[in-house]
Design a protein around this motif. Structure first.
Motif, PDB file in Angstrom:
ATOM      1  N   ASP A   1       0.883  -1.177   0.000  1.00 38.52           N
ATOM      2  CA  ASP A   1       0.000   0.000   0.000  1.00 38.52           C
ATOM      3  C   ASP A   1       0.916   1.220   0.000  1.00 38.52           C
ATOM      4  O   ASP A   1       1.643   1.461   0.973  1.00 38.52           O
ATOM      5  CB  ASP A   1      -0.883  -0.040   1.254  1.00 38.52           C
ATOM      6  N   ILE A   2       0.891   1.989  -1.104  1.00 41.04           N
ATOM      7  CA  ILE A   2       1.891   3.045  -1.244  1.00 41.04           C
ATOM      8  C   ILE A   2       1.660   4.213  -0.282  1.00 41.04           C
ATOM      9  O   ILE A   2       2.601   4.813   0.220  1.00 41.04           O
ATOM     10  CB  ILE A   2       2.050   3.513  -2.725  1.00 41.04           C
ATOM     11  N   ASP A   3       0.392   4.517   0.001  1.00 40.44           N
ATOM     12  CA  ASP A   3       0.141   5.628   0.935  1.00 40.44           C
ATOM     13  C   ASP A   3       0.677   5.313   2.326  1.00 40.44           C
ATOM     14  O   ASP A   3       1.332   6.128   2.968  1.00 40.44           O
ATOM     15  CB  ASP A   3      -1.357   5.947   1.014  1.00 40.44           C
ATOM     16  N   LYS A   4       0.376   4.102   2.773  1.00 45.16           N
ATOM     17  CA  LYS A   4       0.893   3.690   4.088  1.00 45.16           C
ATOM     18  C   LYS A   4       2.414   3.642   4.075  1.00 45.16           C
ATOM     19  O   LYS A   4       3.054   3.979   5.064  1.00 45.16           O
ATOM     20  CB  LYS A   4       0.348   2.300   4.460  1.00 45.16           C
ATOM     21  N   SER A   5       2.962   3.209   2.946  1.00 47.52           N
ATOM     22  CA  SER A   5       4.426   3.138   2.838  1.00 47.52           C
ATOM     23  C   SER A   5       5.044   4.521   3.018  1.00 47.52           C
ATOM     24  O   SER A   5       6.030   4.690   3.723  1.00 47.52           O
ATOM     25  CB  SER A   5       4.842   2.587   1.480  1.00 47.52           C
ATOM     26  N   GLU A   6       4.436   5.512   2.355  1.00 45.95           N
ATOM     27  CA  GLU A   6       4.971   6.872   2.480  1.00 45.95           C
ATOM     28  C   GLU A   6       4.908   7.351   3.929  1.00 45.95           C
ATOM     29  O   GLU A   6       5.822   7.996   4.427  1.00 45.95           O
ATOM     30  CB  GLU A   6       4.215   7.833   1.552  1.00 45.95           C
ATOM     31  N   ASP A   7       3.779   7.024   4.602  1.00 49.36           N
ATOM     32  CA  ASP A   7       3.647   7.417   6.011  1.00 49.36           C
ATOM     33  C   ASP A   7       4.766   6.823   6.859  1.00 49.36           C
ATOM     34  O   ASP A   7       5.366   7.499   7.688  1.00 49.36           O
ATOM     35  CB  ASP A   7       2.293   6.960   6.577  1.00 49.36           C
ATOM     36  N   ILE A   8       5.031   5.549   6.615  1.00 48.33           N
ATOM     37  CA  ILE A   8       6.065   4.864   7.392  1.00 48.33           C
ATOM     38  C   ILE A   8       7.422   5.536   7.186  1.00 48.33           C
ATOM     39  O   ILE A   8       8.133   5.857   8.131  1.00 48.33           O
ATOM     40  CB  ILE A   8       6.149   3.374   6.976  1.00 48.33           C
ATOM     41  N   VAL A   9       7.750   5.779   5.920  1.00 49.30           N
ATOM     42  CA  VAL A   9       9.060   6.356   5.621  1.00 49.30           C
ATOM     43  C   VAL A   9       9.186   7.754   6.228  1.00 49.30           C
ATOM     44  O   VAL A   9      10.209   8.116   6.813  1.00 49.30           O
ATOM     45  CB  VAL A   9       9.314   6.379   4.099  1.00 49.30           C
ATOM     46  N   GLN A  10       8.101   8.550   6.123  1.00 49.43           N
ATOM     47  CA  GLN A  10       8.152   9.896   6.707  1.00 49.43           C
ATOM     48  C   GLN A  10       8.314   9.817   8.225  1.00 49.43           C
ATOM     49  O   GLN A  10       9.088  10.578   8.814  1.00 49.43           O
ATOM     50  CB  GLN A  10       6.895  10.681   6.329  1.00 49.43           C
ATOM     51  N   ASP A  11       7.601   8.882   8.864  1.00 52.64           N
ATOM     52  CA  ASP A  11       7.748   8.706  10.314  1.00 52.64           C
ATOM     53  C   ASP A  11       9.196   8.412  10.682  1.00 52.64           C
ATOM     54  O   ASP A  11       9.732   8.969  11.634  1.00 52.64           O
ATOM     55  CB  ASP A  11       6.871   7.533  10.811  1.00 52.64           C
ATOM     56  N   VAL A  12       9.800   7.522   9.906  1.00 56.27           N
ATOM     57  CA  VAL A  12      11.185   7.146  10.207  1.00 56.27           C
ATOM     58  C   VAL A  12      12.108   8.354  10.065  1.00 56.27           C
ATOM     59  O   VAL A  12      12.968   8.599  10.908  1.00 56.27           O
ATOM     60  CB  VAL A  12      11.640   5.969   9.309  1.00 56.27           C
ATOM     61  N   PHE A  13      11.900   9.145   9.003  1.00 55.99           N
ATOM     62  CA  PHE A  13      12.750  10.319   8.828  1.00 55.99           C
ATOM     63  C   PHE A  13      12.598  11.308   9.986  1.00 55.99           C
ATOM     64  O   PHE A  13      13.580  11.865  10.481  1.00 55.99           O
ATOM     65  CB  PHE A  13      12.458  11.017   7.492  1.00 55.99           C
ATOM     66  N   VAL A  14      11.362  11.510  10.437  1.00 58.36           N
ATOM     67  CA  VAL A  14      11.142  12.438  11.550  1.00 58.36           C
ATOM     68  C   VAL A  14      11.822  11.904  12.814  1.00 58.36           C
ATOM     69  O   VAL A  14      12.482  12.643  13.550  1.00 58.36           O
ATOM     70  CB  VAL A  14       9.628  12.652  11.789  1.00 58.36           C
ATOM     71  N   LYS A  15      11.697  10.606  13.020  1.00 62.21           N
ATOM     72  CA  LYS A  15      12.307   9.963  14.188  1.00 62.21           C
ATOM     73  C   LYS A  15      13.836  10.144  14.171  1.00 62.21           C
ATOM     74  O   LYS A  15      14.442  10.487  15.175  1.00 62.21           O
ATOM     75  CB  LYS A  15      11.982   8.461  14.129  1.00 62.21           C
ATOM     76  N   VAL A  16      14.411   9.915  12.984  1.00 59.61           N
ATOM     77  CA  VAL A  16      15.867  10.043  12.864  1.00 59.61           C
ATOM     78  C   VAL A  16      16.295  11.482  13.157  1.00 59.61           C
ATOM     79  O   VAL A  16      17.246  11.737  13.890  1.00 59.61           O
ATOM     80  CB  VAL A  16      16.336   9.607  11.460  1.00 59.61           C
ATOM     81  N   TRP A  17      15.549  12.438  12.594  1.00 61.47           N
ATOM     82  CA  TRP A  17      15.901  13.846  12.806  1.00 61.47           C
ATOM     83  C   TRP A  17      15.795  14.216  14.293  1.00 61.47           C
ATOM     84  O   TRP A  17      16.681  14.852  14.846  1.00 61.47           O
ATOM     85  CB  TRP A  17      15.005  14.749  11.962  1.00 61.47           C
ATOM     86  N   ASN A  18      14.712  13.781  14.930  1.00 60.91           N
ATOM     87  CA  ASN A  18      14.508  14.137  16.332  1.00 60.91           C
ATOM     88  C   ASN A  18      15.544  13.505  17.257  1.00 60.91           C
ATOM     89  O   ASN A  18      15.785  13.993  18.345  1.00 60.91           O
ATOM     90  CB  ASN A  18      13.095  13.742  16.792  1.00 60.91           C
ATOM     91  N   ASN A  19      16.114  12.400  16.802  1.00 64.20           N
ATOM     92  CA  ASN A  19      17.103  11.727  17.644  1.00 64.20           C
ATOM     93  C   ASN A  19      18.513  11.875  17.109  1.00 64.20           C
ATOM     94  O   ASN A  19      19.398  11.111  17.453  1.00 64.20           O
ATOM     95  CB  ASN A  19      16.753  10.237  17.770  1.00 64.20           C
ATOM     96  N   ARG A  20      18.707  12.883  16.257  1.00 65.02           N
ATOM     97  CA  ARG A  20      20.005  12.974  15.575  1.00 65.02           C
ATOM     98  C   ARG A  20      21.172  13.146  16.549  1.00 65.02           C
ATOM     99  O   ARG A  20      22.289  12.733  16.264  1.00 65.02           O
ATOM    100  CB  ARG A  20      19.994  14.098  14.542  1.00 65.02           C
ATOM    101  N   ASP A  21      20.900  13.777  17.716  1.00 63.73           N
ATOM    102  CA  ASP A  21      21.990  13.984  18.677  1.00 63.73           C
ATOM    103  C   ASP A  21      22.465  12.677  19.288  1.00 63.73           C
ATOM    104  O   ASP A  21      23.602  12.546  19.702  1.00 63.73           O
ATOM    105  CB  ASP A  21      21.528  14.923  19.793  1.00 63.73           C
ATOM    106  N   GLN A  22      21.520  11.724  19.386  1.00 66.83           N
ATOM    107  CA  GLN A  22      21.890  10.464  20.021  1.00 66.83           C
ATOM    108  C   GLN A  22      22.479   9.450  19.047  1.00 66.83           C
ATOM    109  O   GLN A  22      22.916   8.385  19.451  1.00 66.83           O
ATOM    110  CB  GLN A  22      20.657   9.845  20.682  1.00 66.83           C
ATOM    111  N   LEU A  23      22.454   9.805  17.758  1.00 67.16           N
ATOM    112  CA  LEU A  23      22.961   8.835  16.798  1.00 67.16           C
ATOM    113  C   LEU A  23      24.463   8.680  16.948  1.00 67.16           C
ATOM    114  O   LEU A  23      25.207   9.650  17.030  1.00 67.16           O
ATOM    115  CB  LEU A  23      22.649   9.298  15.365  1.00 67.16           C
ATOM    116  N   ASP A  24      24.860   7.458  16.969  1.00 68.83           N
ATOM    117  CA  ASP A  24      26.266   7.150  17.048  1.00 68.83           C
ATOM    118  C   ASP A  24      26.931   7.590  15.741  1.00 68.83           C
ATOM    119  O   ASP A  24      26.477   7.248  14.661  1.00 68.83           O
ATOM    120  CB  ASP A  24      26.403   5.627  17.223  1.00 68.83           C
TER     121      ASP A  24
END
Lengths: 167, 310
Positions: free
Chosen positions: A27-50
């Motif tokens: 399902d492409i719409d759901k897929s886009e949602d998932i990918v956007q969620d992951v990007f937001v998560k990565v950005w919000n936690n960028r300080d903790q990224l090793d």
């Protein structure tokens, strides 16, 4: 990670990532949602990224695992059984570099098709995107099967030249 | 039979014995040949997944993500700048005590990238920055541009506003204008007021409707009153009874691509009425293929017109 790098990373990988998720949940719409969620998560936690951690591999793994979770939660039917049992073995494990590269390559191929000479691109599209046989393509375009083969060969040659940088 | 025909025969599955052997020996000739074969096989295999390929709108997606992560312009290396700025202010403050009366230049460089929002500078100037463009504001009323931007400059007779581009410097008193600049090509188009362009010791004064195009060392000044060069900003292209040359010119600046007509096609008398807002370049060209039977090729990002019929 600064914003410019983050944006460039997004530009390069957003479409391949959506296709990765789509292969799992269909399902492409759901897929886009998932990918956007992951990007937001990565950005919000960028300080903790090793710093040493491979961000690319992390993001692809996150998208894959997240998609499998969504599939478990919302999915029904055979597709789920098939995919989950196949994915069961490697869930939570890192996605392989080769798999990532294949998604990126698929994206590059898709974008490059339009740069092929018109007939050549049409033959390639009918074969690879629409799944027609060479005989069907030949009939449809009113050309010989031999010509279809030649166009296919030429398309592969040109795609390789466009996509793979010369050493 | 050339090696490539052999490769495709091999991949597409019907080599005869001789062909197979010819390919085998070609493959063993060099590492590069083997690599070429491998890459082609891989492209062929990955292409089989095109049947399931889904196209997504990256631009729209980025806007959504940006809304969620906050769309404010980002100051590069913020943490470090904080430190440097603090130190610099301290040093400047002590100099200021000794030599009071001198101008203090704020040691602050802001780097802006396109976020879809207008950039508002401290002096009140407003800048629209296009995608893939970078604007560096090193000090008050001095910026450097790479890419494309539309400037609406707050007037200040005592302090001209300057834009450094790949080809020289643009100096402004208070005006509105559009600039596109990259290493090969720069273009300035003025929509209000006057600007001065300096490059290689030559000066040009531009007023409303003037378009200055610089390719390498060649500078060309033209008048273009109906120019669509700023259409990218309003995100709308609107053509009423326009001929194809002008339509393609508009499309070129809207999508930031070069368009080439064959030399023999000087003018045309097509009457095209259409409007584009969120279409992709591909969709627009396909529509023109229907309207005026446009035949074209895209080579290295350049749209090359083959033929058309009004």
């Amino acid at each position: 990670m600064d914003r410019l790098i983050f944006k460039q990373f997004f530009e390069t990988h957003y479409s391949p990532l959506c296709n990765l998720a789509y292969r799992i949940i269909g399902d492409i719409d759901k897929s886009e949602d998932i990918v956007q969620d992951v990007f937001v998560k990565v950005w919000n936690n960028r300080d903790q990224l090793d710093k040493d951690r491979n961000i690319k591999s992390l993001v692809y793994t996150m998208v894959k695992n997240h998609s499998l979770e969504v599939l478990r939660r919302d999915g029904i039917g055979l597709r789920v059984v098939r995919i989950i049992s196949k994915a069961e073995e490697d869930i939570q494990s890192n996605i392989q570099e080769e798999e990532i590269e294949n998604y990126k390559l698929l994206d590059q191929i898709y974008v490059s098709i339009r740069q092929l000479p018109p007939k050549c691109g049409e033959v390639f599209t009918l074969s690879k995107v629409n799944g027609l046989t060479y005989t069907q393509i030949a009939e449809r375009m009113n050309i010989s099967v031999k010509t279809v083969e030649n166009h296919m060969g030429k398309a592969l040659k040109l795609l390789r030249e466009m996509i793979i940088p010369k050493p | 039979m050339n090696p490539f025909q052999l490769i495709s025969k091999y991949i597409l599955g019907k080599p005869n014995r001789d062909e197979y052997e010819a390919l085998e020996s070609w493959k063993n000739e060099s590492e590069a040949n083997l690599e070429a074969l491998r890459q082609t096989i891989r492209i062929n295999e990955v292409s089989n997944d095109l049947r399931e390929y889904q196209q997504v709108d990256k631009k729209a997606a980025w806007q959504k993500v940006e809304q969620r992560i906050g769309a404010e312009t980002h100051i590069i290396g913020f943490k470090h700048w904080g430190k440097i700025a603090a130190v610099a202010v301290l040093i400047l403050a002590s100099i200021f005590v000794i030599q009071s009366g001198n101008d203090v230049i704020t040691p602050e460089a802001r780097v802006y990238t396109s976020t879809g929002e207008q950039i508002k500078l401290d002096d009140g100037s407003i800048i629209d920055l296009d995608q893939k463009s970078v604007l560096t504001a090193s000090q008050s009323r001095t910026v450097k541009l790479s890419g494309r931007a539309y400037f609406d400059i707050a007037p200040d007779k005592t302090k001209p506003f300057t834009v450094e581009i790949n080809h020289g410097v643009v100096t402004v008193l208070g005006t509105e204008f559009n600039i596109t600049t990259d290493s090969l090509f720069s273009q300035i188009y003025v929509t209000e007021g006057r600007v001065k362009h300096t490059y290689n010791g030559e000066e040009y004064i531009l007023t409303v409707g003037d378009m200055l195009t610089i390719i390498g060392d060649k500078v060309e000044l033209t008048k273009d009153q109906t120019s669509q060069v700023t259409s990218w900003k309003s995100k709308e292209l609107n053509f009423v009874n326009e001929n194809l040359h002008n339509v393609m010119k508009g499309i070129g600046s809207f999508y930031n691509v070069q368009v080439e007509f064959p030399a023999k096609m000087n003018e045309d008398d097509c009457k095209i009425n259409t409007k584009y807002t969120s279409e992709t370049l591909d969709q627009v060209l396909k529509e023109l293929a229907v309207i005026v039977r446009l035949k074209y090729e895209i080579i290295q990002g350049k749209v090359i017109i083959k033929s058309f019929k009004c």
